[in-house]
Design a protein around this motif. Structure first.
Motif, PDB file in Angstrom:
ATOM      1  N   ALA A   1      57.236  39.103  34.053  1.00 17.04           N
ATOM      2  CA  ALA A   1      55.801  38.865  33.893  1.00 17.04           C
ATOM      3  C   ALA A   1      55.157  38.505  35.217  1.00 17.04           C
ATOM      4  O   ALA A   1      54.058  38.990  35.539  1.00 17.04           O
ATOM      5  CB  ALA A   1      55.571  37.748  32.870  1.00 17.04           C
ATOM      6  N   VAL A   2      55.821  37.665  36.000  1.00 20.26           N
ATOM      7  CA  VAL A   2      55.294  37.280  37.317  1.00 20.26           C
ATOM      8  C   VAL A   2      55.178  38.503  38.220  1.00 20.26           C
ATOM      9  O   VAL A   2      54.169  38.678  38.922  1.00 20.26           O
ATOM     10  CB  VAL A   2      56.182  36.191  37.947  1.00 20.26           C
ATOM     11  N   LYS A   3      56.170  39.350  38.200  1.00 23.75           N
ATOM     12  CA  LYS A   3      56.101  40.571  39.017  1.00 23.75           C
ATOM     13  C   LYS A   3      54.882  41.407  38.626  1.00 23.75           C
ATOM     14  O   LYS A   3      54.163  41.931  39.494  1.00 23.75           O
ATOM     15  CB  LYS A   3      57.372  41.403  38.841  1.00 23.75           C
ATOM     16  N   THR A   4      54.648  41.540  37.329  1.00 24.81           N
ATOM     17  CA  THR A   4      53.514  42.328  36.838  1.00 24.81           C
ATOM     18  C   THR A   4      52.189  41.718  37.274  1.00 24.81           C
ATOM     19  O   THR A   4      51.273  42.415  37.737  1.00 24.81           O
ATOM     20  CB  THR A   4      53.574  42.421  35.306  1.00 24.81           C
ATOM     21  N   ILE A   5      52.070  40.406  37.126  1.00 28.89           N
ATOM     22  CA  ILE A   5      50.821  39.708  37.460  1.00 28.89           C
ATOM     23  C   ILE A   5      50.525  39.790  38.956  1.00 28.89           C
ATOM     24  O   ILE A   5      49.406  40.126  39.368  1.00 28.89           O
ATOM     25  CB  ILE A   5      50.895  38.240  37.000  1.00 28.89           C
ATOM     26  N   VAL A   6      51.522  39.494  39.784  1.00 29.86           N
ATOM     27  CA  VAL A   6      51.307  39.482  41.235  1.00 29.86           C
ATOM     28  C   VAL A   6      51.025  40.894  41.738  1.00 29.86           C
ATOM     29  O   VAL A   6      50.166  41.087  42.607  1.00 29.86           O
ATOM     30  CB  VAL A   6      52.509  38.843  41.947  1.00 29.86           C
ATOM     31  N   ARG A   7      51.725  41.885  41.196  1.00 32.65           N
ATOM     32  CA  ARG A   7      51.438  43.268  41.594  1.00 32.65           C
ATOM     33  C   ARG A   7      49.984  43.624  41.301  1.00 32.65           C
ATOM     34  O   ARG A   7      49.292  44.220  42.140  1.00 32.65           O
ATOM     35  CB  ARG A   7      52.367  44.235  40.852  1.00 32.65           C
ATOM     36  N   ALA A   8      49.505  43.245  40.122  1.00 31.88           N
ATOM     37  CA  ALA A   8      48.123  43.545  39.750  1.00 31.88           C
ATOM     38  C   ALA A   8      47.137  42.844  40.677  1.00 31.88           C
ATOM     39  O   ALA A   8      46.119  43.423  41.072  1.00 31.88           O
ATOM     40  CB  ALA A   8      47.876  43.138  38.299  1.00 31.88           C
ATOM     41  N   MET A   9      47.425  41.588  41.034  1.00 29.47           N
ATOM     42  CA  MET A   9      46.539  40.848  41.931  1.00 29.47           C
ATOM     43  C   MET A   9      46.472  41.503  43.304  1.00 29.47           C
ATOM     44  O   MET A   9      45.400  41.598  43.908  1.00 29.47           O
ATOM     45  CB  MET A   9      47.013  39.400  42.058  1.00 29.47           C
ATOM     46  N   ASN A  10      47.614  41.973  43.810  1.00 24.92           N
ATOM     47  CA  ASN A  10      47.631  42.630  45.114  1.00 24.92           C
ATOM     48  C   ASN A  10      47.019  44.026  45.074  1.00 24.92           C
ATOM     49  O   ASN A  10      46.385  44.467  46.048  1.00 24.92           O
ATOM     50  CB  ASN A  10      49.054  42.710  45.657  1.00 24.92           C
ATOM     51  N   LEU A  11      47.192  44.730  43.959  1.00 26.95           N
ATOM     52  CA  LEU A  11      46.600  46.067  43.840  1.00 26.95           C
ATOM     53  C   LEU A  11      45.086  46.005  43.695  1.00 26.95           C
ATOM     54  O   LEU A  11      44.368  46.893  44.166  1.00 26.95           O
ATOM     55  CB  LEU A  11      47.200  46.805  42.640  1.00 26.95           C
ATOM     56  N   HIS A  12      44.588  44.952  43.038  1.00 23.82           N
ATOM     57  CA  HIS A  12      43.155  44.858  42.747  1.00 23.82           C
ATOM     58  C   HIS A  12      42.613  43.469  43.118  1.00 23.82           C
ATOM     59  O   HIS A  12      42.164  42.713  42.254  1.00 23.82           O
ATOM     60  CB  HIS A  12      42.901  45.164  41.268  1.00 23.82           C
ATOM     61  N   PRO A  13      42.661  43.150  44.405  1.00 18.55           N
ATOM     62  CA  PRO A  13      42.187  41.820  44.831  1.00 18.55           C
ATOM     63  C   PRO A  13      40.720  41.583  44.530  1.00 18.55           C
ATOM     64  O   PRO A  13      40.297  40.438  44.346  1.00 18.55           O
ATOM     65  CB  PRO A  13      42.460  41.810  46.337  1.00 18.55           C
ATOM     66  N   GLU A  14      39.944  42.669  44.435  1.00 12.79           N
ATOM     67  CA  GLU A  14      38.516  42.523  44.141  1.00 12.79           C
ATOM     68  C   GLU A  14      38.275  41.974  42.738  1.00 12.79           C
ATOM     69  O   GLU A  14      37.224  41.399  42.451  1.00 12.79           O
ATOM     70  CB  GLU A  14      37.811  43.874  44.296  1.00 12.79           C
ATOM     71  N   MET A  15      39.273  42.117  41.856  1.00  8.44           N
ATOM     72  CA  MET A  15      39.150  41.601  40.500  1.00  8.44           C
ATOM     73  C   MET A  15      39.391  40.093  40.438  1.00  8.44           C
ATOM     74  O   MET A  15      38.910  39.413  39.538  1.00  8.44           O
ATOM     75  CB  MET A  15      40.161  42.287  39.566  1.00  8.44           C
ATOM     76  N   VAL A  16      40.133  39.557  41.389  1.00 12.85           N
ATOM     77  CA  VAL A  16      40.554  38.158  41.350  1.00 12.85           C
ATOM     78  C   VAL A  16      39.435  37.217  41.788  1.00 12.85           C
ATOM     79  O   VAL A  16      39.365  36.078  41.346  1.00 12.85           O
ATOM     80  CB  VAL A  16      41.822  37.950  42.203  1.00 12.85           C
ATOM     81  N   GLY A  17      38.583  37.693  42.651  1.00 12.79           N
ATOM     82  CA  GLY A  17      37.457  36.881  43.119  1.00 12.79           C
ATOM     83  C   GLY A  17      36.192  37.721  43.153  1.00 12.79           C
ATOM     84  O   GLY A  17      35.408  37.755  42.228  1.00 12.79           O
ATOM     85  N   GLY A  18      36.054  38.428  44.267  1.00 14.92           N
ATOM     86  CA  GLY A  18      34.883  39.281  44.449  1.00 14.92           C
ATOM     87  C   GLY A  18      34.526  39.335  45.910  1.00 14.92           C
ATOM     88  O   GLY A  18      35.194  38.747  46.773  1.00 14.92           O
ATOM     89  N   ARG A  19      33.477  40.060  46.210  1.00 13.09           N
ATOM     90  CA  ARG A  19      33.063  40.222  47.600  1.00 13.09           C
ATOM     91  C   ARG A  19      32.752  38.867  48.238  1.00 13.09           C
ATOM     92  O   ARG A  19      32.033  38.043  47.685  1.00 13.09           O
ATOM     93  CB  ARG A  19      31.837  41.134  47.671  1.00 13.09           C
ATOM     94  N   GLY A  20      33.363  38.641  49.417  1.00 12.76           N
ATOM     95  CA  GLY A  20      33.118  37.412  50.148  1.00 12.76           C
ATOM     96  C   GLY A  20      33.984  36.243  49.745  1.00 12.76           C
ATOM     97  O   GLY A  20      33.802  35.129  50.257  1.00 12.76           O
TER      98      GLY A  20
END
Length: 334
Positions: free
Chosen positions: A220-239
């Motif tokens: 599960a951790v591998k899946t979550i971290v991969r998603a965060m690195n693939l789509h960093p714009e989803m985790v926070g946003g511009r700026g």
């Protein structure tokens, strides 16, 4: 002792200082460097979101509902309700059959100013989906629906899903669950009071899942971290600092309200957590930049991007440079 992390100057005169604590742990979960008190206890706030997402992903909601990496990433997010965030959140609701009214987080305007202005221009109002924690809530609700847990009360500490989350957070932090003091977060979820060393220990496991004994949690951790690195714009946003540093595939990072920030380094096998005591977030970029410099981090481009995106120069409302900020702390080795 509360060391000064950042000093801000205007016209050459120190105008304010920001105190705090920093902890760096190695892959044994032991403190290897620090500033101030490495065991300072504070609330995780949204820095816990990647940990809170583990239960639902471990439980299989991605396959059950056909969720993609963007939808997984936004479950860890403090998003700004920019259009791309809202599209992904609405996609989760469509796939899971959840309704916005089931969210307990308060109706809000978008965090992003441009998005808020667009909502107001269209004479739109506040929505629960615009709350920066709505992705976390949808993920937990989707898991409850899949498991047959009651949706009512899903944010209560005694609810089965919250008990699973508390147990998982404890395991990742390496401390007994009954030692975690609970408060209530701004979105209504339980929030965890933990030593910085425990938060850093959890983040070194996020960065290095081979340290996790439980196979289902590890995957599960591998899946979550991969998603965060693939789509960093989803985790926070511009700026946002999170979205910038997550562009480096070697880093997993997440900040929380009131000045708490955590990140893990994969190759270096380190976890880092810090707290700005006045609760400010403006200093995060400067502090992360300085920590990476002090440990001799190899990716100089991400350090340069931090420096350029979160300039040490201070400008007034008209864009005139009126001062500067310096990171003044020095990490002490153990």
């Amino acid at each position: 002792m509360e060391p000064v992390l950042i000093k801000e100057y205007r016209a050459g005169i120190m105008e304010c200082s920001h105190h705090g604590h920093i902890c760096v742990v190695d892959d044994r979960g032991e403190t290897s460097a620090y500033a101030g008190d490495p065991d300072f206890v504070t609330f995780t706030r949204s820095a816990a979101k990647p940990l809170q997402a583990i239960v639902a992903i471990r439980g299989g909601i991605a396959a059950h509902y056909g969720l993609d990496d963007k939808e997984i990433a936004i479950m860890t997010a403090s998003h700004m309700a920019q259009p791309e965030h809202v599209d992904v959140l609405e996609s989760i609701m469509k796939k899971t059959g959840l309704s916005e009214s089931e969210l307990v987080c308060a109706a809000s305007y978008p965090w992003n100013e441009e998005s808020k202005e667009e909502v107001l221009r269209r004479q739109g109002g506040k929505r629960r989906l615009y709350h920066n924690c709505s992705g976390k809530h949808l993920g937990v609700l989707a898991y409850c629906k899949m498991k047959g847990y009651p949706l009512d009360g899903y944010a209560d500490p005694g609810h089965p899903v919250q008990q699973e989350i508390i147990g998982t957070v404890a395991m990742m932090c390496g401390i007994p669950a009954d030692r975690i003091e609970l408060g209530t977060d701004g979105c209504g979820f339980p929030v965890f009071a933990l030593p910085l060393s425990a938060m850093a220990a959890a983040y070194v496991k996020l960065a290095c899942p081979d340290l996790i004994a439980d196979e289902a949690v590890r995957e599960a951790v591998k899946t979550i971290v991969r998603a965060m690195n693939l789509h960093p714009e989803m985790v926070g946003g511009r700026g946002r600092v999170d979205s910038l540093v997550l562009q480096d595939g070697n880093i997993v990072a997440k900040g929380g309200f009131k000045g708490v920030y955590c990140f893990g380094l994969k190759k270096e096998r380190l976890g880092i957590a810090f707290k700005v005591l006045d609760g400010s977030e403006e200093e995060w970029g400067w502090i992360v930049e300085s920590i990476l410099e002090q440990i001799g981090y190899g990716n100089h481009s991400i350090i340069r991007e931090l420096s350029e995106s979160f300039t040490h120069d201070i400008y007034n409302d008209e864009g005139k440079k009126v001062g500067h900020a310096d990171a003044v702390f020095r990490l002490q080795s153990v």
